[in-house]
Design a protein around this motif. Structure first.
Motif, PDB file in Angstrom:
ATOM      1  N   TYR A  28       6.386 -10.971  -2.098  1.00 25.66           N
ATOM      2  CA  TYR A  28       7.616 -10.285  -1.683  1.00 25.66           C
ATOM      3  C   TYR A  28       8.326  -9.694  -2.899  1.00 25.66           C
ATOM      4  CZ  TYR A  28      11.796  -9.198   0.978  1.00 25.66           C
ATOM      5  OH  TYR A  28      12.812  -8.533   1.582  1.00 25.66           O
ATOM      6  N   ALA A  29       8.445 -10.511  -3.956  1.00 23.40           N
ATOM      7  CA  ALA A  29       9.145 -10.040  -5.156  1.00 23.40           C
ATOM      8  C   ALA A  29       8.394  -8.892  -5.810  1.00 23.40           C
ATOM      9  CB  ALA A  29       9.341 -11.192  -6.135  1.00 23.40           C
ATOM     10  N   ILE A  30       7.070  -8.946  -5.772  1.00 29.62           N
ATOM     11  CA  ILE A  30       6.297  -7.864  -6.385  1.00 29.62           C
ATOM     12  C   ILE A  30       6.481  -6.566  -5.589  1.00 29.62           C
ATOM     13  CG2 ILE A  30       3.943  -7.037  -6.798  1.00 29.62           C
ATOM     14  CD1 ILE A  30       3.278 -10.028  -7.485  1.00 29.62           C
ATOM     15  N   MET A  32       8.923  -5.793  -3.345  1.00 28.09           N
ATOM     16  CA  MET A  32      10.292  -5.343  -3.126  1.00 28.09           C
ATOM     17  C   MET A  32      11.096  -5.234  -4.413  1.00 28.09           C
ATOM     18  SD  MET A  32      10.674  -4.700  -0.040  1.00 28.09           S
ATOM     19  CE  MET A  32       9.335  -4.702   1.105  1.00 28.09           C
ATOM     20  N   LEU A  33      10.548  -5.757  -5.524  1.00 26.70           N
ATOM     21  CA  LEU A  33      11.326  -5.720  -6.753  1.00 26.70           C
ATOM     22  C   LEU A  33      10.524  -5.061  -7.873  1.00 26.70           C
ATOM     23  CD1 LEU A  33      13.974  -6.543  -8.073  1.00 26.70           C
ATOM     24  CD2 LEU A  33      12.889  -8.681  -8.735  1.00 26.70           C
ATOM     25  N   ALA A  34       9.363  -5.631  -8.177  1.00 28.24           N
ATOM     26  CA  ALA A  34       8.585  -5.113  -9.308  1.00 28.24           C
ATOM     27  C   ALA A  34       8.140  -3.676  -9.029  1.00 28.24           C
ATOM     28  CB  ALA A  34       7.393  -6.012  -9.577  1.00 28.24           C
ATOM     29  N   ALA A  35       7.598  -3.448  -7.833  1.00 29.99           N
ATOM     30  CA  ALA A  35       7.110  -2.095  -7.527  1.00 29.99           C
ATOM     31  C   ALA A  35       8.255  -1.074  -7.520  1.00 29.99           C
ATOM     32  CB  ALA A  35       6.361  -2.095  -6.198  1.00 29.99           C
ATOM     33  N   PRO A  36       9.381  -1.358  -6.860  1.00 30.79           N
ATOM     34  CA  PRO A  36      10.495  -0.397  -6.918  1.00 30.79           C
ATOM     35  C   PRO A  36      11.007  -0.157  -8.329  1.00 30.79           C
ATOM     36  CG  PRO A  36      10.824  -1.889  -5.102  1.00 30.79           C
ATOM     37  CD  PRO A  36       9.651  -2.404  -5.871  1.00 30.79           C
ATOM     38  N   LEU A  37      11.086  -1.220  -9.130  1.00 26.01           N
ATOM     39  CA  LEU A  37      11.550  -1.017 -10.505  1.00 26.01           C
ATOM     40  C   LEU A  37      10.575  -0.117 -11.244  1.00 26.01           C
ATOM     41  CD1 LEU A  37      12.880  -4.567 -11.536  1.00 26.01           C
ATOM     42  CD2 LEU A  37      14.200  -2.528 -10.989  1.00 26.01           C
TER      43      LEU A  37
END
Lengths: 295, 364, 268
Positions: A28-30, A32-37
């Protein structure tokens, strides 16, 4: 032992179990967070066209973000505000953390912590708005001071500028500053302080030579946990900052939602993150010696 | 001892944690109905070995057999063993009765049957009527009893006890030692105890395995372990032992002739010279209570030496004398039971000391 | 006593912390339309006026939906991560946990814009669900912080004991672990609910045309006439938060007492 059995052995190992267990959250973090960043990092090097993004590599966005006087001044101001807020918040918070850790009975400590954290959990927007009421032209501070006869004209330098942003943010992040310091103070073995005094130091010198160095990891954590989010705060500068209190988050919002310039907005966001990271790393580097210590 | 059948067999058990070699080729047998202890300093692998029986630790190679069955691949919840944990692991959200009856959940018993078995188990450990108590309101000793009842109610073939007494105070510990022995006799199953307390192991066990650094150094009954340790290290770990430098003069058949400082020439039999090493040249060892200080008018039944008192430590029922034997620099401790009316000697006094060659052990 | 000065200071500091919350009900119950001193008279009309705002009703409904869904999802993800981080060592643990906990310090606007860019790029229509995506992301670190302490105070030998007594991994989780960490789970649900209910920026960026409570409040600040109603609304929200937090704190403490642990402090 064949490769297959080594694989099946690994699957039963602690490492594999742990990875499996953490994987839903990690994925989820990858996503929703890593990929968008990563995406905004990518966008910051693209060219803005009218209504669409042109896939052409450029550093023009960064040049714009770093040379345009408007953007640069906002970034410098954000950095200044965040540093001031951090300094004020941590300095004001330390005695409170010290008081709760050293002077409050053990049974009442969690009550104090609870009282300190409650305001943090109440509507942020409304809290910020109320600072506008407190600091405003007909606000609590002005009417109070006039009522006491200290001034006869309302003060106008306390709202819609950097000062009001600092005060409001210092209020909003107070619990963030207190808790890490409190945790560090709680960990200090009280007999160390007695040892300090036993070895001939005064209470104050013992504080400087024993308590403070041991509390530093907590202070450092407070500094970071206040500094990093404050620099990107949107609501406070928007509501109480006025035109001269705008910060980088307002700029980013403007680029994204009003001007629809995603690449430039991304470049500003990436620059802001880069500045935060650099300043934080530099700060950690300066305080390296306090962070080593035995685990 | 009559030969009981083997309950647990370790066959060259090896255990690695990464590069760390925790168990180095353990081979041993534990008999059915035996009270067996794994004794050693912390980090020697005794708890790891216990957990390989329970099934909480896998082994790198070798085999663990329980009642003739290889336990490889058998998970902990299907092994015929139950465990009393060091922390007791009493489920804090359940009552005493719910804790004790926890393992019976799958047995499909009726409510009444369940209650009667839980009641019996509680009675066995002296907690009759405690069933409705909240688990977190129990004292240390009571938690220990609940843990015992909970493990024994499943009628395991083997009960594993991981340092079960270490959290109790001295009085309670001594009381529980006696109760555990009684309980083991009553249920008649194999008890395996892990402990670092040599006294506890000596008091409770039928046999003891002394472990150092992942290996069994000696496996024997308590008396053999105490009187005839097979190495200086085991001797040092169990109780107090005095050592005197010695020289081996000659060996003939079953006997060894040595010249020991302060004791002179001696002939020791094979049992006294088990071939264990001392690490620093030959020494003879003997326990403090095998020496006797001779008071005026007393005569030695066996051999006699002169000694000077260097230190006196008074223990109430006992007095420890640190002495130097004539002709030796080694400090020797003698323990004497105090007898009412008999004077306690003072530092610097010269005295005669009686000893017996039969109490000596030789480490080469 | 030196301690007394510290106490005076600490109480002064608490007053500073509570200043807005103390002032809030003053204006909520004040008769005047203008938010300024002096107060003119007691009135409950602003509370009554709340019910005449159709958008407010919709915003409350939307926010409740987002907060309930986000708190359940975030707590579920939090359980996995907290369990993994307290119980296992695994490759790249620091990196993975660092990424998961990153939203704790990352400015929310960064989370908001980066999600916005990706979602629009993928052609996803903005809705309440896109807000939920963001809220789950920022709530998860808080749930992990709470649940980690719940899992940490769980003695590992309790699990082993259940296993030793014949239970499987799944039934051990159900019979032992779940009941013991339940207070932590409840407190994590409440905290995420509170965070999500109060979150503005992400909702502002990702809600599209749907109003949420904070977005509605923010929009009302522009109209001075609407502000007294917002003060009334704020008073209700503050009371609600305090109730929820007290419940959360109660469960957190009960959880610690149950597992026999030591209370080491607050939520963070």
């Amino acid at each position: 032992m064949g490769a297959e059995s080594r694989w099946s052995k690994w699957r039963q190992s602690e490492g594999a179990n742990g990875l499996l267990m953490v994987s839903p959250t990690a994925i989820y973090a990858i996503l929703m967070l890593a990929a968008p960043l990563g995406t905004i990092f990518l966008y910051s090097f693209l060219t803005d066209g009218y209504l669409e993004i042109i896939r052409q590599f450029t550093v023009a966005n960064y040049v714009e973000a770093w040379t345009n006087e408007l953007y640069r001044s906002v970034m410098i101001r954000s950095l200044g505000v965040a540093m001031t807020v951090t300094f004020v918040t941590v300095i004001l918070a330390f005695p409170v953390a010290y008081f709760v850790s050293f002077h409050v009975e053990a049974s009442k400590k969690s009550l104090w912590l609870f009282l300190i954290t409650i305001p943090f959990w109440t509507s942020y927007l409304i809290r910020v708005f109320l600072w506008k009421v407190i600091l405003g032209y007909n606000g609590v501070v002005n009417s109070g001071l006039i009522g006491l006869g200290i001034i006869d004209q309302p003060l106008d330098f306390i709202l819609y500028n950097v000062n009001s942003v600092v005060i409001t943010l210092a209020h909003a992040y107070a619990p963030f500053a207190i808790l890490p310091i409190f945790v560090a103070l709680e960990k200090i073995d009280r007999s160390l302080l007695e040892a300090g005094q036993d070895l001939g130091e005064t209470k104050f010198r013992t504080f400087l030579r024993v308590t403070l160095p041991l509390a530093m990891p907590g202070v450092i954590a407070s500094v970071l946990i206040v500094f990093i989010p404050t620099i990107g705060d949107y609501v406070t500068p928007q509501l109480v900052g006025g035109p001269e209190g705008r910060m980088v988050a307002n700029l980013i919002q403007l680029q994204y939602l009003k001007l629809d310039n995603y690449p430039l907005g991304s470049a500003i966001a990436v620059s802001a993150m880069a500045i935060v990271t650099l300043v934080s790393l530099a700060f950690i580097g300066l305080n390296r010696r306090y962070l080593k210590g035995p685990k | 001892m009559t030969d009981k059948p083997t309950m647990i067999a370790f066959q060259d058990v090896q255990k690695y944690y990464g590069d760390y070699h925790a168990l180095r080729g353990i081979t041993a047998e534990i008999r059915a109905g035996e009270f067996f202890s794994l004794l050693g300093p912390s980090g020697c692998g005794k708890t790891t070995l216990l957990r390989t029986i329970a099934g909480f630790e896998g082994i790198s190679s070798g085999a663990v057999m329980i009642d003739g069955r290889n336990m490889a691949g058998v998970p902990a919840n299907q092994r015929p063993t139950n465990m009393v944990f060091q922390s007791y692991a009493i489920f804090p959200h359940l009552t005493v009765a719910e804790n004790v009856g926890f393992g019976l959940r799958k047995a499909g018993l009726s409510k009444a049957e369940m209650a009667s078995r839980v009641g019996d188990a509680l009675e066995m450990v002296g907690l009759k009527g405690f069933g409705d108590r909240e688990a977190h309101a129990l004292s240390g000793g009571q938690r220990q009893r609940v843990a015992l009842a909970r493990a024994l109610i499943l009628k395991p073939k083997v009960l594993l006890l991981d340092e079960p007494l270490s959290a109790l105070d001295k009085k309670m510990r001594e009381q529980m030692q006696v109760e555990l022995i009684r309980l083991q006799r009553q249920v008649g199953i194999t008890f395996i105890l892990v402990t670092h307390d040599q006294e506890e192991a000596l008091v409770m066990s039928d046999r003891i395995a002394v472990m150092f650094e992942g290996e069994i150094a000696q496996l024997a009954d308590p008396e053999t372990l105490y009187r005839r340790p097979n190495s200086r290290r085991v001797a040092d770990f169990i109780g107090t032992m005095n050592f005197l430098p010695a020289q081996i003069i000659g060996e003939s058949g079953d006997t060894v002739e040595v010249e020991a400082q302060g004791f002179g020439r001696l002939v020791l039999n094979a049992e006294q010279a088990p071939g264990g090493t001392s690490g620093e040249g030959a020494v003879v060892g003997f326990r403090p209570e095998t020496l006797t200080i001779l008071f005026e008018g007393q005569t030695a039944s066996d051999r006699e030496s002169m000694a000077v008192i260097e230190e006196v430590v008074y223990y109430g029922d006992m007095t420890y004398y640190d002495v130097k034997l004539a002709g030796s620099d080694a400090a020797i401790r003698i323990s004497m039971r105090n007898v009412f009316g008999r004077p306690v000697l003072e530092i610097g006094d010269e005295t005669r000391v009686a000893w017996s060659p039969g109490a000596l052990v030789l480490f080469r | 006593m030196k301690g007394r000065w510290f106490k005076v200071y600490a109480i002064g500091y608490l007053l500073f912390l509570y200043a807005p919350i103390i002032i809030l009900p003053m204006f909520a119950f004040n008769d005047a339309t203008v938010i300024a001193f002096p107060l003119t008279g007691f009135s409950t009309r602003w509370f009554a006026a709340m019910f005449e705002q159709p958008t407010l009703g919709l915003a409350v409904k939307n926010s409740l939906f987002i907060a309930i869904t986000s708190s359940i999802l975030a707590t579920t993800l939090g359980i996995f991560a907290a369990r993994a981080s307290t119980r296992y060592r695994f490759p790249m643990k620091a990196g993975i946990m660092g990424l998961i906990m990153l939203p704790l310090v990352l400015p929310e606007i960064i989370v908001a814009v980066s999600l916005l860019v990706v979602l629009l790029g993928m052609g996803v229509n903005l809705s309440l669900w896109t807000v939920i995506l963001g809220h789950v992301l920022i709530c998860t670190p808080f749930t992990i912080a709470i649940l980690s302490s719940a899992f940490q105070s769980l003695d590992q030998s309790l699990e082993e004991a259940a296993y030793d007594l014949g239970e499987t991994a799944a039934s051990t989780f159900r019979l032992i672990i779940l009941p013991l960490v339940m207070p932590g789970i409840i407190s994590s649900l409440l905290i995420s609910f509170t965070i999500s209910l109060d979150e503005f920026i992400i909702a502002f960026f990702l809600a599209g045309t749907e109003p949420t409570l904070p977005v509605f409040i923010f929009s009302q600040f522009r109209f001075p006439a609407a502000v007294p109603v917002i003060m009334a609304l704020g008073t209700v929200l503050v009371c609600l938060s305090i109730v929820l937090l007290t419940i959360a704190e109660f469960f957190r403490r009960r959880g610690i007492a149950k597992t026999g642990g030591k209370d080491t402090g607050g939520f963070l």
